[in-house]
Design an enzyme around this catalytic site. Structure first.
Site, PDB file in Angstrom:
ATOM      1  N   LYS A  70       0.800  -1.224   0.000  1.00 55.75           N
ATOM      2  CA  LYS A  70       0.000   0.000   0.000  1.00 55.75           C
ATOM      3  C   LYS A  70       0.837   1.279   0.000  1.00 55.75           C
ATOM      4  O   LYS A  70       0.428   2.287  -0.575  1.00 55.75           O
ATOM      5  CB  LYS A  70      -0.947   0.004   1.199  1.00 55.75           C
ATOM      6  N   ASP A 106     -10.480   2.366   1.640  1.00 59.60           N
ATOM      7  CA  ASP A 106     -10.635   2.024   3.058  1.00 59.60           C
ATOM      8  C   ASP A 106     -10.969   3.292   3.842  1.00 59.60           C
ATOM      9  O   ASP A 106     -11.901   3.324   4.655  1.00 59.60           O
ATOM     10  CB  ASP A 106      -9.348   1.417   3.628  1.00 59.60           C
ATOM     11  N   GLY A 129      -4.416  -1.134  17.555  1.00 55.14           N
ATOM     12  CA  GLY A 129      -3.718  -1.470  16.315  1.00 55.14           C
ATOM     13  C   GLY A 129      -2.883  -0.302  15.836  1.00 55.14           C
ATOM     14  O   GLY A 129      -3.161   0.859  16.171  1.00 55.14           O
ATOM     15  N   SER A 130      -1.846  -0.590  15.040  1.00 53.05           N
ATOM     16  CA  SER A 130      -0.994   0.490  14.531  1.00 53.05           C
ATOM     17  C   SER A 130      -0.450   0.186  13.142  1.00 53.05           C
ATOM     18  O   SER A 130       0.527   0.794  12.713  1.00 53.05           O
ATOM     19  CB  SER A 130       0.167   0.757  15.498  1.00 53.05           C
ATOM     20  N   GLY A 131      -1.091  -0.755  12.435  1.00 55.65           N
ATOM     21  CA  GLY A 131      -0.652  -1.112  11.090  1.00 55.65           C
ATOM     22  C   GLY A 131      -1.283  -0.237  10.022  1.00 55.65           C
ATOM     23  O   GLY A 131      -1.837   0.831  10.301  1.00 55.65           O
ATOM     24  N   GLY A 132      -1.232  -0.721   8.771  1.00 54.99           N
ATOM     25  CA  GLY A 132      -1.702   0.064   7.642  1.00 54.99           C
ATOM     26  C   GLY A 132      -3.185   0.379   7.689  1.00 54.99           C
ATOM     27  O   GLY A 132      -3.603   1.516   7.431  1.00 54.99           O
ATOM     28  N   MET A 133      -4.018  -0.618   8.030  1.00 58.28           N
ATOM     29  CA  MET A 133      -5.452  -0.367   8.105  1.00 58.28           C
ATOM     30  C   MET A 133      -5.777   0.518   9.300  1.00 58.28           C
ATOM     31  O   MET A 133      -6.682   1.363   9.226  1.00 58.28           O
ATOM     32  CB  MET A 133      -6.217  -1.692   8.194  1.00 58.28           C
TER      33      MET A 133
END
Length: 271
Positions: A70, A106, A129-133
């Site tokens: 991404k 998204d 959470g701390s990822g791309g999404m």
């Protein structure tokens, strides 16, 4: 799959480290239902630059992009729209006669759902959470006016980075937070070793006003089941994945399917 494939058929595709079936089933169902001469196929790659070059060279109309591509795909594109520029992340590429444009549906889907459910920007939130999404969700909330919240992440570096980007605080644990909007953007609740875990405790869910779990498969995660049992409004990952896929379909084809058709395509793809 579409009833005909000929020299005029337009190809759309996806790029992912681990290709799934949702996009293929959803998009091809709509192509067939609307008699559009398109076909959709999922791919993975070990050479992103060559894959993006192939989209341009072969006239592939559109491409859905999943992790880990991404952010890495951005320098390979010709233009980045606001939805992707806001979070430095692309999940959709549209090819206009060799000119590649990046979007993030998204971000668009989360923005639409927060508005649809009438969640007040004054609501204090906890996003796990701390990822791309998680970045897409946090930045959509930021741009919708949410200013009180915490990024809950065990990884301090990525957690602090996302918190700074979105204007929230970072914490390694949600214990003691007075959060009324709970958002899970981790694999907790998905199939596998964490399938039966709760992303937030029962006590935290009990005081929440809205519970949002971005896990799409299964749509009824342990967190969503608990929230329903406690009569809490919920937003599910299935809603996110369907909305973002609809926006991709519109970008590729210029056609917006009606809600009834989208519901049938979603049931087919998620079934």
């Amino acid at each position: 799959m579409t009833a005909r494939i000929d020299r005029d058929t337009l190809l759309c595709m996806s790029l992912s480290a681990r290709p799934g079936n949702f996009g293929t089933r959803f998009q091809n169902y709509l192509y067939e239902a609307l008699d559009l001469n398109y076909v959709y196929k999922a791919f993975t790659t070990g050479d992103l630059a060559a894959a993006i070059g192939g989209i341009r060279a072969l006239g592939i109309r559109g491409c859905a992009v999943s992790m880990p591509f991404k952010e890495a795909c951005i320098p390979l594109l010709d233009e980045i729209k606001d939805s992707a520029a806001a979070i430095d992340s692309v999940n959709t590429i549209v090819n206009d006669d060799g000119f590649l444009i990046g979007y993030n549906t998204d971000y668009t889907a989360v923005t639409q759902l927060i508005r649809q459910y009438g969640v007040s920007p004054q609501t204090p939130l906890a996003l796990r959470g701390s990822g791309g999404m998680a970045k897409a969700v946090a930045c959509a909330l930021r741009d919708a006016g949410f200013g009180q919240g915490h990024i809950v992440a065990r990884n301090e570096a990525s957690g602090r980075r996302l918190a700074q980007t979105a204007g929230f605080a970072w914490t390694p644990d949600s214990v003691g937070l007075d959060a009324r909007l709970l958002i899970n953007v981790t694999p907790i609740g998905m199939e596998g070793p964490e399938a039966e875990r709760l992303a937030f405790s029962e006590a935290e869910v009990a005081v929440a006003d809205v519970v949002f779990d971005v896990v799409a498969l299964p749509a009824e995660t342990p967190l969503i089941r608990l929230a329903r049992q406690l009569d809490k409004p919920v937003i599910t990952g299935a809603e996110v994945i369907v909305l973002q896929a609809v926006e991709q379909f519109v970008l590729y084809t210029g056609v917006r399917p009606d809600d009834a058709l989208v519901a049938r395509a979603a049931a087919h793809a998620l079934g």
